[in-house]
Design a protein around this motif. Structure first.
Motif, PDB file in Angstrom:
ATOM      1  N   ILE A 122     -31.319  13.657 148.642  1.00 57.97           N
ATOM      2  CA  ILE A 122     -30.013  13.698 147.964  1.00 57.97           C
ATOM      3  C   ILE A 122     -29.971  12.666 146.852  1.00 57.97           C
ATOM      4  CG2 ILE A 122     -27.539  13.262 148.264  1.00 57.97           C
ATOM      5  CD1 ILE A 122     -27.790  14.408 151.075  1.00 57.97           C
ATOM      6  N   MET A 123     -30.500  11.485 147.138  1.00 59.36           N
ATOM      7  CA  MET A 123     -30.509  10.407 146.139  1.00 59.36           C
ATOM      8  C   MET A 123     -31.329  10.810 144.911  1.00 59.36           C
ATOM      9  SD  MET A 123     -29.243   7.317 145.928  1.00 59.36           S
ATOM     10  CE  MET A 123     -29.378   5.928 144.815  1.00 59.36           C
ATOM     11  N   LEU A 124     -32.497  11.399 145.156  1.00 58.99           N
ATOM     12  CA  LEU A 124     -33.334  11.831 144.039  1.00 58.99           C
ATOM     13  C   LEU A 124     -32.681  12.953 143.244  1.00 58.99           C
ATOM     14  CD1 LEU A 124     -36.827  11.840 145.815  1.00 58.99           C
ATOM     15  CD2 LEU A 124     -36.010  10.193 144.126  1.00 58.99           C
ATOM     16  N   HIS A 125     -31.872  13.745 143.930  1.00 59.06           N
ATOM     17  CA  HIS A 125     -31.251  14.906 143.280  1.00 59.06           C
ATOM     18  C   HIS A 125     -30.044  14.519 142.431  1.00 59.06           C
ATOM     19  CE1 HIS A 125     -30.321  19.082 142.638  1.00 59.06           C
ATOM     20  NE2 HIS A 125     -29.124  18.953 143.173  1.00 59.06           N
ATOM     21  N   VAL A 126     -29.240  13.569 142.910  1.00 55.72           N
ATOM     22  CA  VAL A 126     -27.976  13.248 142.225  1.00 55.72           C
ATOM     23  C   VAL A 126     -28.082  12.025 141.319  1.00 55.72           C
ATOM     24  CG1 VAL A 126     -26.659  14.257 144.105  1.00 55.72           C
ATOM     25  CG2 VAL A 126     -27.100  11.806 144.120  1.00 55.72           C
ATOM     26  N   SER A 127     -29.181  11.277 141.405  1.00 58.60           N
ATOM     27  CA  SER A 127     -29.277  10.027 140.633  1.00 58.60           C
ATOM     28  C   SER A 127     -30.419  10.049 139.634  1.00 58.60           C
ATOM     29  CB  SER A 127     -29.443   8.832 141.590  1.00 58.60           C
ATOM     30  OG  SER A 127     -28.367   8.754 142.487  1.00 58.60           O
ATOM     31  N   ASN A 128     -30.680  11.217 139.054  1.00 59.21           N
ATOM     32  CA  ASN A 128     -31.767  11.308 138.071  1.00 59.21           C
ATOM     33  C   ASN A 128     -31.550  10.361 136.893  1.00 59.21           C
ATOM     34  OD1 ASN A 128     -33.278  13.228 139.433  1.00 59.21           O
ATOM     35  ND2 ASN A 128     -32.121  14.930 138.575  1.00 59.21           N
ATOM     36  N   TYR A 129     -30.313  10.318 136.421  1.00 56.51           N
ATOM     37  CA  TYR A 129     -30.011   9.483 135.252  1.00 56.51           C
ATOM     38  C   TYR A 129     -30.237   8.006 135.575  1.00 56.51           C
ATOM     39  CZ  TYR A 129     -27.330   7.371 131.440  1.00 56.51           C
ATOM     40  OH  TYR A 129     -26.941   6.611 130.364  1.00 56.51           O
ATOM     41  N   ASP A 130     -29.738   7.555 136.719  1.00 55.58           N
ATOM     42  CA  ASP A 130     -29.883   6.153 137.099  1.00 55.58           C
ATOM     43  C   ASP A 130     -31.341   5.778 137.322  1.00 55.58           C
ATOM     44  OD1 ASP A 130     -27.081   5.556 137.124  1.00 55.58           O
ATOM     45  OD2 ASP A 130     -26.927   6.698 138.978  1.00 55.58           O
ATOM     46  N   LEU A 131     -32.108   6.689 137.912  1.00 57.85           N
ATOM     47  CA  LEU A 131     -33.522   6.397 138.145  1.00 57.85           C
ATOM     48  C   LEU A 131     -34.299   6.341 136.835  1.00 57.85           C
ATOM     49  CD1 LEU A 131     -34.184   8.669 141.254  1.00 57.85           C
ATOM     50  CD2 LEU A 131     -34.165   6.181 141.200  1.00 57.85           C
ATOM     51  N   GLU A 132     -33.943   7.226 135.909  1.00 60.28           N
ATOM     52  CA  GLU A 132     -34.641   7.259 134.621  1.00 60.28           C
ATOM     53  C   GLU A 132     -34.453   5.955 133.852  1.00 60.28           C
ATOM     54  OE1 GLU A 132     -34.769  10.016 130.563  1.00 60.28           O
ATOM     55  OE2 GLU A 132     -33.640  10.672 132.336  1.00 60.28           O
ATOM     56  N   TYR A 133     -33.258   5.360 133.979  1.00 60.58           N
ATOM     57  CA  TYR A 133     -32.970   4.115 133.257  1.00 60.58           C
ATOM     58  C   TYR A 133     -33.138   2.874 134.138  1.00 60.58           C
ATOM     59  CZ  TYR A 133     -31.341   6.879 129.336  1.00 60.58           C
ATOM     60  OH  TYR A 133     -31.284   7.749 128.273  1.00 60.58           O
ATOM     61  N   GLY A 134     -33.703   3.072 135.335  1.00 55.27           N
ATOM     62  CA  GLY A 134     -34.066   1.927 136.173  1.00 55.27           C
ATOM     63  C   GLY A 134     -32.899   1.139 136.716  1.00 55.27           C
ATOM     64  N   THR A 135     -31.808   1.790 137.094  1.00 54.12           N
ATOM     65  CA  THR A 135     -30.674   1.096 137.697  1.00 54.12           C
ATOM     66  C   THR A 135     -31.111   0.457 139.012  1.00 54.12           C
ATOM     67  OG1 THR A 135     -29.224   2.765 136.729  1.00 54.12           O
ATOM     68  CG2 THR A 135     -28.284   1.352 138.450  1.00 54.12           C
ATOM     69  N   TRP A 136     -30.791  -0.826 139.187  1.00 57.80           N
ATOM     70  CA  TRP A 136     -31.340  -1.586 140.316  1.00 57.80           C
ATOM     71  C   TRP A 136     -30.913  -1.025 141.666  1.00 57.80           C
ATOM     72  CZ3 TRP A 136     -28.239  -3.797 143.964  1.00 57.80           C
ATOM     73  CH2 TRP A 136     -26.875  -3.950 143.642  1.00 57.80           C
ATOM     74  N   TRP A 137     -29.648  -0.588 141.765  1.00 60.29           N
ATOM     75  CA  TRP A 137     -29.172  -0.140 143.077  1.00 60.29           C
ATOM     76  C   TRP A 137     -29.818   1.175 143.501  1.00 60.29           C
ATOM     77  CZ3 TRP A 137     -26.872   4.579 143.512  1.00 60.29           C
ATOM     78  CH2 TRP A 137     -26.347   5.142 142.335  1.00 60.29           C
ATOM     79  N   SER A 138     -30.103   2.063 142.519  1.00 60.47           N
ATOM     80  CA  SER A 138     -30.734   3.335 142.868  1.00 60.47           C
ATOM     81  C   SER A 138     -32.189   3.121 143.299  1.00 60.47           C
ATOM     82  CB  SER A 138     -30.667   4.302 141.686  1.00 60.47           C
ATOM     83  OG  SER A 138     -31.324   3.759 140.554  1.00 60.47           O
ATOM     84  N   ILE A 139     -32.891   2.264 142.566  1.00 67.68           N
ATOM     85  CA  ILE A 139     -34.285   1.968 142.940  1.00 67.68           C
ATOM     86  C   ILE A 139     -34.341   1.252 144.282  1.00 67.68           C
ATOM     87  CG2 ILE A 139     -36.340   0.664 142.294  1.00 67.68           C
ATOM     88  CD1 ILE A 139     -35.629   1.168 139.381  1.00 67.68           C
ATOM     89  N   GLY A 140     -33.408   0.309 144.490  1.00 67.20           N
ATOM     90  CA  GLY A 140     -33.363  -0.406 145.762  1.00 67.20           C
ATOM     91  C   GLY A 140     -33.066   0.516 146.933  1.00 67.20           C
ATOM     92  N   SER A 141     -32.148   1.470 146.721  1.00 64.87           N
ATOM     93  CA  SER A 141     -31.802   2.407 147.790  1.00 64.87           C
ATOM     94  C   SER A 141     -32.996   3.282 148.156  1.00 64.87           C
ATOM     95  CB  SER A 141     -30.628   3.284 147.356  1.00 64.87           C
ATOM     96  OG  SER A 141     -29.479   2.510 147.090  1.00 64.87           O
ATOM     97  N   ILE A 142     -33.699   3.762 147.139  1.00 64.80           N
ATOM     98  CA  ILE A 142     -34.849   4.628 147.401  1.00 64.80           C
ATOM     99  C   ILE A 142     -35.954   3.860 148.118  1.00 64.80           C
ATOM    100  CG2 ILE A 142     -36.744   5.836 146.240  1.00 64.80           C
ATOM    101  CD1 ILE A 142     -34.695   6.907 144.286  1.00 64.80           C
ATOM    102  N   CYS A 143     -36.186   2.620 147.700  1.00 61.98           N
ATOM    103  CA  CYS A 143     -37.193   1.786 148.378  1.00 61.98           C
ATOM    104  C   CYS A 143     -36.810   1.559 149.838  1.00 61.98           C
ATOM    105  CB  CYS A 143     -37.349   0.461 147.654  1.00 61.98           C
ATOM    106  SG  CYS A 143     -38.126   0.594 146.029  1.00 61.98           S
ATOM    107  N   PHE A 144     -35.522   1.344 150.093  1.00 62.88           N
ATOM    108  CA  PHE A 144     -35.062   1.141 151.467  1.00 62.88           C
ATOM    109  C   PHE A 144     -35.262   2.397 152.300  1.00 62.88           C
ATOM    110  CE2 PHE A 144     -31.512   1.560 154.517  1.00 62.88           C
ATOM    111  CZ  PHE A 144     -31.868   0.527 155.387  1.00 62.88           C
ATOM    112  N   PHE A 145     -34.913   3.569 151.742  1.00 66.20           N
ATOM    113  CA  PHE A 145     -35.090   4.823 152.469  1.00 66.20           C
ATOM    114  C   PHE A 145     -36.570   5.046 152.806  1.00 66.20           C
ATOM    115  CE2 PHE A 145     -31.133   6.563 150.118  1.00 66.20           C
ATOM    116  CZ  PHE A 145     -30.319   5.903 151.019  1.00 66.20           C
ATOM    117  N   ILE A 146     -37.439   4.813 151.832  1.00 73.52           N
ATOM    118  CA  ILE A 146     -38.872   5.015 152.061  1.00 73.52           C
ATOM    119  C   ILE A 146     -39.388   4.039 153.115  1.00 73.52           C
ATOM    120  CG2 ILE A 146     -41.149   4.848 150.989  1.00 73.52           C
ATOM    121  CD1 ILE A 146     -39.884   5.858 148.401  1.00 73.52           C
ATOM    122  N   PHE A 147     -38.897   2.790 153.083  1.00 73.69           N
ATOM    123  CA  PHE A 147     -39.312   1.791 154.072  1.00 73.69           C
ATOM    124  C   PHE A 147     -38.923   2.231 155.491  1.00 73.69           C
ATOM    125  CE2 PHE A 147     -38.030  -1.851 156.701  1.00 73.69           C
ATOM    126  CZ  PHE A 147     -39.263  -2.489 156.841  1.00 73.69           C
TER     127      PHE A 147
END
Length: 641
Positions: free
Chosen positions: A490-515
């Motif tokens: 869901i995060m990858l699907h709805v936060s494409n814009y934030d991930l593309e521009y390296g928003t810290w909270w989106s990258i942090g959330s994805i790293c946490f989910f993967i962990f």
């Protein structure tokens, strides 16, 4: 009084929760069935190929190549095929382990519990009903196109057009008649219908061979160069999006597992048929897609008639009639596959008491559940008559992907479940000293049950996991993995814009989910597997391959339309009404639960009568029997408690 009401409510809710999560035991006479075990490996392989190779290769290929992936469609089919193979291997292991009709439904019932099994079974019914109806409409549309729209124009002249959102443009009478006709043919018996399916599938494979051979003979390799738009005009994103669409071209391999109760040697035939059929279908899709994009530039492809137009482009007009023959044969076998699987899933659920009892009857002469076949034919014909093809395909995909996800999770759960869980029989008999004993009647009970317990090298996890019952930590880790996989997708699907521009909270959330997901896999790997089952086929690299299958299926589900989810919710509400008003009370497990409760009550009465000496006597008796070499004396500590 309020306290009494709370206690009664708590007891009732606890009882319902227990009944929802009761699991079905693997029967000792697992090969016994009223159905006709007459299918060999060849029959089952062609059943799987025929169910998969249908409208997808003749309709889907052109749309994906022109609008989504370009010539990169060959990578889309490869990715989709690999994702499906992960799920197919999980089905193959279960088909070897439990050769019964019902497919994912019966697998979930044994590994997870009754409620989840009903949800999966209910969605399998939806999958096959809508799958058959959608193919019937595609079949009708293809025939209509061959006659320049005479059928549709004549129907509209008599009935007018339908203007509701879910309905098709007109009532498709031909699709309705096709469903009824093919359902009638399946009533002659499984062997006769398998022969018809095999002939049509062989014709379809020959047509694919002609398309590939002629296509590569007239290939223009410039169509894959920058001169004609390049090989990846839609880049990597297009390949992945194309894979999500091409995934549905492989739907149908689960019919192989559904045939387990009619296979002569299911432990051999099902895994072999699964691997061969998936390999042939994947290779065929890739080669046909390559031939299409080499014949004509991707941007000139006609999605309505991709292959005939492509061969007309190089002057091979006669191939149009060959392709039409293959398309009709392919769609016929796909329809056969859905109408073959649907009655058997209904039969399996009715046999367990979750659906109405008369649906579990089998005709003595044909050894086919005829009542189910009649109901299946009528329902699919009505759906095909009224509903729009595109909406049907979207609606079908949720149930399919959900079943694939649960089966993959079930492989992990059963692989780490203690050996005795699947085959335990509780036998109540007073011994010579008056105590009650519970015995394991399975021969495998003489093996020490390490499955589901921590490995020695991972003992450092013991303080974290606490005193978990064997296998329960794996179940919880699997559930957490599914939840966080959903959150990640869901995060990858709805936060494409934030991930593309390296928003810290989106990258942090994805790293946490993967962990968290990686941690769940570590916890699962840290436990002993159940290796005592003498299976001829097992999914390799468990839990990694089933976990990857879960992630792929969830990713495909997240891309579905929100309206599709709303329609799915309505279907589930209807299913819950049937389960809680009928299924939970008429389940065959209800009688077993009652017997078990009586047994436990009797045991408690004996314990109260004989006092604290009962446990000691039981332990001493078991010790004597172990020392004398009694194979059935190994008993789990919880049962001896």
């Amino acid at each position: 009084m309020p306290s009494s009401r709370r206690k009664i409510l708590k007891h009732v809710m606890s009882n319902i929760w227990t009944r929802m999560h009761r699991t079905k035991q693997i029967p000792s006479d697992i090969m016994e069935t009223p159905l006709n075990r007459c299918l060999n490996t060849f029959d089952i392989t062609l059943l799987g190929i025929g169910h998969m190779v249908g409208a997808g290769i003749y309709v889907l290929t052109g749309t994906v190549a022109r609008d989504i992936a370009g010539p990169g469609i060959i990578f889309s089919f490869l990715l989709a095929g690999l994702a499906c193979i992960l799920s197919a291997l999980c089905y193959a292991e279960f088909g070897t382990r439990i050769p019964k009709a019902g497919s994912a439904y019966i697998y979930t019932y044994i590994s997870i519990g009754e409620f989840c099994a009903f949800v999966i079974g209910w969605n399998i019914l939806l999958e096959h009903m809508i799958g058959a109806a959608s193919v019937a409409r595609a079949w009708s549309g293809y025939v209509d196109s061959l006659f320049d729209g005479i059928i549709s124009n004549t129907t509209i002249a008599f009935t007018g057009e339908l203007h509701e959102a879910l309905f098709g443009r007109y009532p498709d009478v031909l699709a309705c008649l096709v469903c009824l006709t093919y359902a009638s043919l399946l009533g002659i018996g499984v062997k006769g219908s398998a022969i018809v399916n095999s002939i049509l599938t062989m014709v379809n494979l020959c047509v694919m061979g002609i398309v590939i051979t002629v296509g590569f003979y007239y290939a223009d390799w410039d169509n894959w160069t920058e001169v004609r738009g390049g090989f990846l005009p839609y880049k990597l994103e297009g390949v992945i999006a194309g894979a999500a669409t091409c995934f549905y071209a492989f739907v149908g391999f689960d019919s192989i597992a559904t045939s387990g109760e009619e296979a002569k040697n299911p432990s051999f035939s099902i895994p072999v048929a699964t691997i061969i059929s998936m390999g042939i279908v994947t290779l065929g899709y890739v080669l046909v897609a390559a031939a299409l994009t080499l014949l004509i530039p991707y941007h000139d492809i006609n999605p309505e008639a991709a292959l005939p137009e492509a061969f007309a482009h190089v002057g091979m007009h006669w191939v149009k009639y060959v392709v039409s023959l293959g398309a009709l044969c392919g769609m016929t076998t796909t329809l056969f596959g859905s109408l073959f699987s649907l009655p058997r899933c209904i039969y399996s659920m009715a046999q367990d008491g979750l659906l109405f009892g008369f649906l579990g009857n089998v005709n003595d002469k044909t050894q086919v559940p005829l009542a189910n076949l009649v109901i299946s034919g009528v329902l699919t014909s009505l759906i095909a008559l009224m509903f729009d093809l595109e909406k049907l395909v979207e609606f079908m995909s949720i149930g399919t992907l959900l079943a694939y996800t649960i089966v993959s999770a079930s492989v992990i759960i059963l692989r780490y479940r203690p050996n005795y869980e699947a085959s335990k029989r509780i036998v109540s008999s007073p011994n010579s000293e008056g105590s009650m004993s519970s015995e394991l009647t399975s021969p495998s009970s003489e093996i020490v049950n390490l499955a589901g317990t921590l490995r020695v090298q991972y003992s450092w996890l013991a303080p974290v996991l606490g005193r978990c019952k064997a296998g329960s930590a794996v179940c919880m880790s699997t559930l957490v993995f599914i939840l966080f996989s959903t959150a990640l997708c869901i995060m990858l699907h709805v936060s494409n814009y934030d991930l593309e521009y390296g928003t810290w909270w989106s990258i942090g959330s994805i790293c946490f989910f993967i962990f968290v997901m990686a941690s769940c896999l570590v916890v699962i790997i840290a436990h002993h597997q159940n290796d005592s089952a003498n299976l001829k086929f097992k999914v390799p690299m468990v839990p990694l391959m089933p976990a990857l299958s879960i992630l792929c299926n969830i990713e495909f589900m997240i891309h579905l339309n929100i309206l599709t989810w709303l329609r799915f919710f309505v279907w589930m509400v209807l299913g819950m009404l049937i389960y809680f008003l009928y299924g939970i009370h008429h389940s065959k497990m209800e009688d077993l639960s009652t017997s078990y409760s009586v047994l436990m009550t009797s045991s408690e009465a004996v314990k109260e009568k004989w006092g604290s000496t009962t446990r000691t006597n039981l332990k001493q008796t078991l010790f004597k029997r172990k020392a004398s070499g009694d194979r059935r004396a190994i008993i789990d500590d919880e049962d001896s408690d």
